[in-house]
Design a protein around this motif. Structure first.
Motif, PDB file in Angstrom:
ATOM      1  N   ILE A   1       0.870  -0.873  -0.283  1.00  0.00           N
ATOM      2  CA  ILE A   1       0.157  -0.241   0.423  1.00  0.00           C
ATOM      3  C   ILE A   1       1.136   0.948   0.170  1.00  0.00           C
ATOM      4  O   ILE A   1       1.718   0.711   0.568  1.00  0.00           O
ATOM      5  CB  ILE A   1      -0.567   0.444   0.753  1.00  0.00           C
ATOM      6  N   GLN A   2       0.292   2.817  -0.976  1.00  0.00           N
ATOM      7  CA  GLN A   2       1.469   3.337  -1.071  1.00  0.00           C
ATOM      8  C   GLN A   2       1.127   4.989  -0.760  1.00  0.00           C
ATOM      9  O   GLN A   2       0.360   5.316  -1.767  1.00  0.00           O
ATOM     10  CB  GLN A   2       2.379   2.952  -1.930  1.00  0.00           C
ATOM     11  N   PRO A   3       0.395   5.055   0.375  1.00  0.00           N
ATOM     12  CA  PRO A   3      -0.541   5.942   0.297  1.00  0.00           C
ATOM     13  C   PRO A   3       0.648   7.512  -0.189  1.00  0.00           C
ATOM     14  O   PRO A   3       1.311   7.788   0.506  1.00  0.00           O
ATOM     15  CB  PRO A   3      -1.312   6.538   1.334  1.00  0.00           C
ATOM     16  N   GLU A   4      -0.304   8.902  -0.524  1.00  0.00           N
ATOM     17  CA  GLU A   4       0.696   9.545  -0.692  1.00  0.00           C
ATOM     18  C   GLU A   4       0.943  10.358   0.518  1.00  0.00           C
ATOM     19  O   GLU A   4       2.048  11.206   0.525  1.00  0.00           O
ATOM     20  CB  GLU A   4      -0.210  10.909  -1.884  1.00  0.00           C
ATOM     21  N   LYS A   5      -0.178  10.234   1.161  1.00  0.00           N
ATOM     22  CA  LYS A   5      -0.951  11.096   2.433  1.00  0.00           C
ATOM     23  C   LYS A   5      -1.933  10.188   3.213  1.00  0.00           C
ATOM     24  O   LYS A   5      -2.515  10.100   2.363  1.00  0.00           O
ATOM     25  CB  LYS A   5      -0.947  12.090   2.529  1.00  0.00           C
ATOM     26  N   LEU A   6      -0.634  10.016   4.187  1.00  0.00           N
ATOM     27  CA  LEU A   6      -1.751   9.203   5.380  1.00  0.00           C
ATOM     28  C   LEU A   6      -3.610   9.512   5.621  1.00  0.00           C
ATOM     29  O   LEU A   6      -4.496   8.577   5.566  1.00  0.00           O
ATOM     30  CB  LEU A   6      -1.496   8.392   6.141  1.00  0.00           C
ATOM     31  N   LYS A   7      -3.289  10.468   6.617  1.00  0.00           N
ATOM     32  CA  LYS A   7      -4.430  11.257   7.117  1.00  0.00           C
ATOM     33  C   LYS A   7      -5.295  11.610   5.892  1.00  0.00           C
ATOM     34  O   LYS A   7      -5.059  11.946   5.045  1.00  0.00           O
ATOM     35  CB  LYS A   7      -3.836  11.951   8.068  1.00  0.00           C
ATOM     36  N   GLY A   8      -6.633  10.696   6.862  1.00  0.00           N
ATOM     37  CA  GLY A   8      -7.879  11.106   5.638  1.00  0.00           C
ATOM     38  C   GLY A   8      -7.799  10.613   4.282  1.00  0.00           C
ATOM     39  O   GLY A   8      -9.255  10.467   3.487  1.00  0.00           O
ATOM     40  N   SER A   9      -6.683   9.545   4.355  1.00  0.00           N
ATOM     41  CA  SER A   9      -6.981   8.818   2.578  1.00  0.00           C
ATOM     42  C   SER A   9      -7.751   7.529   2.590  1.00  0.00           C
ATOM     43  O   SER A   9      -8.046   7.230   4.093  1.00  0.00           O
ATOM     44  CB  SER A   9      -5.554   8.127   2.377  1.00  0.00           C
ATOM     45  N   LYS A  10      -8.383   6.703   1.295  1.00  0.00           N
ATOM     46  CA  LYS A  10      -9.126   5.700   1.403  1.00  0.00           C
ATOM     47  C   LYS A  10      -7.704   4.207   2.219  1.00  0.00           C
ATOM     48  O   LYS A  10      -7.795   3.112   2.167  1.00  0.00           O
ATOM     49  CB  LYS A  10      -9.352   4.966  -0.194  1.00  0.00           C
ATOM     50  N   GLU A  11      -6.108   4.844   1.649  1.00  0.00           N
ATOM     51  CA  GLU A  11      -5.777   3.595   2.021  1.00  0.00           C
ATOM     52  C   GLU A  11      -5.498   3.559   3.506  1.00  0.00           C
ATOM     53  O   GLU A  11      -5.016   2.464   3.939  1.00  0.00           O
ATOM     54  CB  GLU A  11      -3.907   4.634   1.592  1.00  0.00           C
ATOM     55  N   LEU A  12      -5.858   4.946   4.495  1.00  0.00           N
ATOM     56  CA  LEU A  12      -5.511   5.040   6.124  1.00  0.00           C
ATOM     57  C   LEU A  12      -6.841   3.574   5.981  1.00  0.00           C
ATOM     58  O   LEU A  12      -6.654   3.138   6.795  1.00  0.00           O
ATOM     59  CB  LEU A  12      -5.891   6.406   6.506  1.00  0.00           C
ATOM     60  N   GLU A  13      -7.929   4.268   6.084  1.00  0.00           N
ATOM     61  CA  GLU A  13      -9.255   3.280   5.790  1.00  0.00           C
ATOM     62  C   GLU A  13      -8.908   1.484   5.541  1.00  0.00           C
ATOM     63  O   GLU A  13      -9.237   1.105   6.652  1.00  0.00           O
ATOM     64  CB  GLU A  13     -10.610   3.541   5.124  1.00  0.00           C
ATOM     65  N   GLU A  14      -7.975   1.468   4.623  1.00  0.00           N
ATOM     66  CA  GLU A  14      -7.835  -0.059   4.429  1.00  0.00           C
ATOM     67  C   GLU A  14      -7.211  -0.183   5.002  1.00  0.00           C
ATOM     68  O   GLU A  14      -7.196  -1.976   5.417  1.00  0.00           O
ATOM     69  CB  GLU A  14      -7.071   0.747   2.894  1.00  0.00           C
ATOM     70  N   ILE A  15      -5.490   0.215   5.676  1.00  0.00           N
ATOM     71  CA  ILE A  15      -4.691  -0.127   6.808  1.00  0.00           C
ATOM     72  C   ILE A  15      -5.522  -0.572   7.568  1.00  0.00           C
ATOM     73  O   ILE A  15      -5.846  -1.978   8.984  1.00  0.00           O
ATOM     74  CB  ILE A  15      -3.708   0.349   7.402  1.00  0.00           C
ATOM     75  N   ILE A  16      -6.654   0.004   8.340  1.00  0.00           N
ATOM     76  CA  ILE A  16      -7.212  -0.192   9.628  1.00  0.00           C
ATOM     77  C   ILE A  16      -8.495  -1.211   9.977  1.00  0.00           C
ATOM     78  O   ILE A  16      -8.292  -2.225  10.354  1.00  0.00           O
ATOM     79  CB  ILE A  16      -7.969   1.393  10.058  1.00  0.00           C
ATOM     80  N   ALA A  17      -8.897  -1.260   8.740  1.00  0.00           N
ATOM     81  CA  ALA A  17      -9.996  -1.895   8.465  1.00  0.00           C
ATOM     82  C   ALA A  17      -9.517  -4.170   8.283  1.00  0.00           C
ATOM     83  O   ALA A  17      -9.987  -4.920   8.476  1.00  0.00           O
ATOM     84  CB  ALA A  17     -10.531  -1.914   6.689  1.00  0.00           C
ATOM     85  N   LEU A  18      -7.506  -3.767   8.013  1.00  0.00           N
ATOM     86  CA  LEU A  18      -6.749  -4.867   7.959  1.00  0.00           C
ATOM     87  C   LEU A  18      -7.158  -5.614   9.754  1.00  0.00           C
ATOM     88  O   LEU A  18      -6.741  -6.902   9.980  1.00  0.00           O
ATOM     89  CB  LEU A  18      -5.819  -4.590   7.935  1.00  0.00           C
ATOM     90  N   GLU A  19      -7.323  -4.502  10.856  1.00  0.00           N
ATOM     91  CA  GLU A  19      -7.659  -5.093  12.064  1.00  0.00           C
ATOM     92  C   GLU A  19      -6.386  -5.981  12.403  1.00  0.00           C
ATOM     93  O   GLU A  19      -6.313  -7.186  13.176  1.00  0.00           O
ATOM     94  CB  GLU A  19      -9.086  -5.929  12.654  1.00  0.00           C
ATOM     95  N   ALA A  20      -5.084  -5.007  12.293  1.00  0.00           N
ATOM     96  CA  ALA A  20      -3.806  -5.709  12.756  1.00  0.00           C
ATOM     97  C   ALA A  20      -3.690  -6.320  14.245  1.00  0.00           C
ATOM     98  O   ALA A  20      -3.737  -4.996  14.625  1.00  0.00           O
ATOM     99  CB  ALA A  20      -2.830  -5.660  11.923  1.00  0.00           C
ATOM    100  N   ASP A  21      -3.008  -7.393  14.355  1.00  0.00           N
ATOM    101  CA  ASP A  21      -3.077  -7.299  16.046  1.00  0.00           C
ATOM    102  C   ASP A  21      -1.942  -5.947  16.242  1.00  0.00           C
ATOM    103  O   ASP A  21      -2.297  -5.637  17.592  1.00  0.00           O
ATOM    104  CB  ASP A  21      -1.816  -8.296  16.305  1.00  0.00           C
ATOM    105  N   ILE A  22      -1.084  -5.811  15.316  1.00  0.00           N
ATOM    106  CA  ILE A  22       0.262  -4.541  15.927  1.00  0.00           C
ATOM    107  C   ILE A  22       0.298  -3.953  14.960  1.00  0.00           C
ATOM    108  O   ILE A  22       0.827  -4.600  13.373  1.00  0.00           O
ATOM    109  CB  ILE A  22       1.627  -5.540  16.702  1.00  0.00           C
ATOM    110  N   ILE A  23       0.655  -2.853  14.628  1.00  0.00           N
ATOM    111  CA  ILE A  23       1.492  -1.552  13.296  1.00  0.00           C
ATOM    112  C   ILE A  23       3.848  -2.194  14.005  1.00  0.00           C
ATOM    113  O   ILE A  23       3.132  -1.467  15.026  1.00  0.00           O
ATOM    114  CB  ILE A  23       1.280  -0.689  13.325  1.00  0.00           C
ATOM    115  N   VAL A  24       4.201  -2.021  13.117  1.00  0.00           N
ATOM    116  CA  VAL A  24       5.395  -2.119  12.857  1.00  0.00           C
ATOM    117  C   VAL A  24       6.037  -1.029  12.202  1.00  0.00           C
ATOM    118  O   VAL A  24       5.926  -1.426  10.671  1.00  0.00           O
ATOM    119  CB  VAL A  24       6.405  -3.126  13.066  1.00  0.00           C
ATOM    120  N   THR A  25       6.666   0.123  12.681  1.00  0.00           N
ATOM    121  CA  THR A  25       7.129   0.514  11.799  1.00  0.00           C
ATOM    122  C   THR A  25       8.616   1.407  11.937  1.00  0.00           C
ATOM    123  O   THR A  25       9.288   0.918  12.510  1.00  0.00           O
ATOM    124  CB  THR A  25       6.648   3.012  11.785  1.00  0.00           C
TER     125      THR A  25
END
Length: 313
Positions: free
Chosen positions: A61-85
Motif C-alpha cells: 500500500i503506497q499512500p501519498e499522505k495517510l491522513k484522511g486517505s482511502k489507504e488509511l481506511e484500508e489499513i485500519i480495516a485489516l485489523e492487525a494485532d500490531i503495527i511496526v514502523t
C-alpha cells in the motif's frame, strides 16, 4: 499467529521487514512511500521496502499522505494485532495509532530522547557523537515522543559515515526488534516515559546544512563531510561553482592563511585553511556538472589551474 502491518521506506527498513517474514509473523500489508522519479532521467523507482515486499509476495500500500486517505481506511480495516514502523517517513494519524490491539511500534535510529526526528543518524555524526543506537518505542501523536521499550547502543567509529551507520543500525534494529516483539506481545516488557528535559532534535537535513562553513574547525568540517556521506553530500563553492566534497580529512599541519584559502596542493589532495588554524585535506570531490572524482584526477584535469591562495567559499 500474530498479524501485523509493516510500514517503512528506505534500505534501513529492509532487514527488519525480512526478519518479520522469516520469523513467521502474518504480514497483512506493507505500507511504503509512493514510487518517485530518480536520477537525471527521472526514472520512476520503487522504494527499497516495496522491492523487498514484492519479492516476499506481500501486499503493498503506497499512500501519498495517510491522513484522511482511502489507504488509511484500508489499513485500519485489516485489523492487525500490531503495527511496526521503521523509517516510514510520515506521521501516523491518531485513528491508526489507536487501532491495533498491541499498539504501534517504531524502530528509531537514536538513543531517545536524543535526536527525535527524520535525520538522527546524520545529525549524530555531524555533531561528533561517539555513540548512537536504536530505540524500540511506542508511537504517539507527538513526533518520536512515545514510551521507550528497549534500547541498544553502539560506538560511532572515527571513520564511520552516515551510510556505514545506516547499515550497522539497521542490523541492530532488526535484532533488537526480534528479541523485543515476543515480550511485547506477551505483555512482559517495560514502558519507560521519555525525559522531556533531555530531548534533542534531528530534523531533515536542509540545504543550508550541506554547505561547508570554512570558519569552523577542521574537526567540525570532517564530521560534516562524513555525516553527509553518501547523501546528500557536503558542498562548497569555487569560482562561483558548486563543488561537492565527498571525502576528506584533517590535515597534519597548521596555518594562519585566510579561512577557505588553498594553502597547499599535492598530487592527490587539496589542503584548505579552516577556522581552527588547522587545515582540511580534500581527497574526493565532484565539480558542478562533472562526475565524482579523486582530488588527483581533478588536479590533472578540471582543477589543473588551481593555485595556492584560491578561495573556497
Amino acid at each position: 499467529m500474530t498479524s501485523l502491518v509493516f510500514m517503512g521506506t528506505p534500505a534501513f527498513s529492509v532487514p527488519i521487514l525480512r526478519m518479520l517474514s522469516e520469523e513467521g509473523y502474518n504480514i497483512l500489508a506493507v505500507v511504503t512511500q509512493p514510487d518517485r522519479p530518480v536520477g537525471r532521467k527521472k526514472v520512476l523507482t520503487p522504494t527499497p521496502v516495496k522491492e523487498e515486499a514484492l519479492r516476499l509476495g506481500l501486499r503493498v500500500i503506497q499512500p501519498e499522505k495517510l491522513k484522511g486517505s482511502k489507504e488509511l481506511e484500508e489499513i485500519i480495516a485489516l485489523e492487525a494485532d500490531i503495527i511496526v514502523t521503521a523509517a516510514f517517513g510520515q506521521l501516523l494519524p491518531v485513528e491508526l495509532l489507536d487501532s491495533p490491539q498491541h499498539g504501534c511500534l517504531n524502530v528509531h535510529a537514536s538513543l531517545l530522547p536524543a535526536y527525535r526526528g527524520g535525520a538522527p543518524i546524520h545529525q549524530a555524526v555531524i555533531d561528533g557523537q561517539t555513540k548512537t543506537g536504536v530505540t524500540i518505542m511506542y508511537m504517539a501523536q507527538k513526533l518520536d515522543a512515545g514510551d521507550i521499550i528497549t534500547q541498544k547502543s553502539i560506538p560511532i567509529e572515527h571513520e564511520d559515515t552516515t551510510g556505514i551507520l545506516f547499515d550497522k543500525l539497521s542490523i541492530v534494529g532488526r535484532d533488537l526488534l526480534k528479541e523485543s516483539l515476543p515480550l511485547i506481545l506477551d505483555n512482559k516488557h517495560k514502558r519507560i516515559v521519555q525525559d522531556e528535559s533531555q530531548v534533542t532534535f534531528a530534523r531533515n537535513i536542509s540545504r543550508e546544512q550541506e554547505r561547508i562553513d570554512w570558519s569552523k574547525s577542521a574537526t567540525e568540517i570532517y564530521n560534516q563531510v562524513r555525516g553527509l556521506h553518501p547523501w546528500p553530500v557536503a558542498y562548497t563553492t569555487l569560482d562561483d561553482q558548486n563543488v561537492k566534497i565527498w571525502w576528506g580529512q584533517k590535515g597534519n599541519g597548521t596555518s594562519t592563511q585566510p579561512v577557505g584559502s588553498v594553502v597547499e596542493v599535492t598530487t592527490d589532495r587539496i589542503v584548505v585553511q579552516t577556522g581552527s588554524k588547522e587545515t582540511f585535506e580534500i581527497i574526493e570531490l565532484q565539480p558542478s556538472g562533472k562526475k565524482r572524482m579523486s582530488a588527483e584526477e581533478f588536479l590533472r584535469g578540471t582543477g589543473s589551474k588551481l593555485q595556492i591562495g584560491d578561495q573556497f567559499l
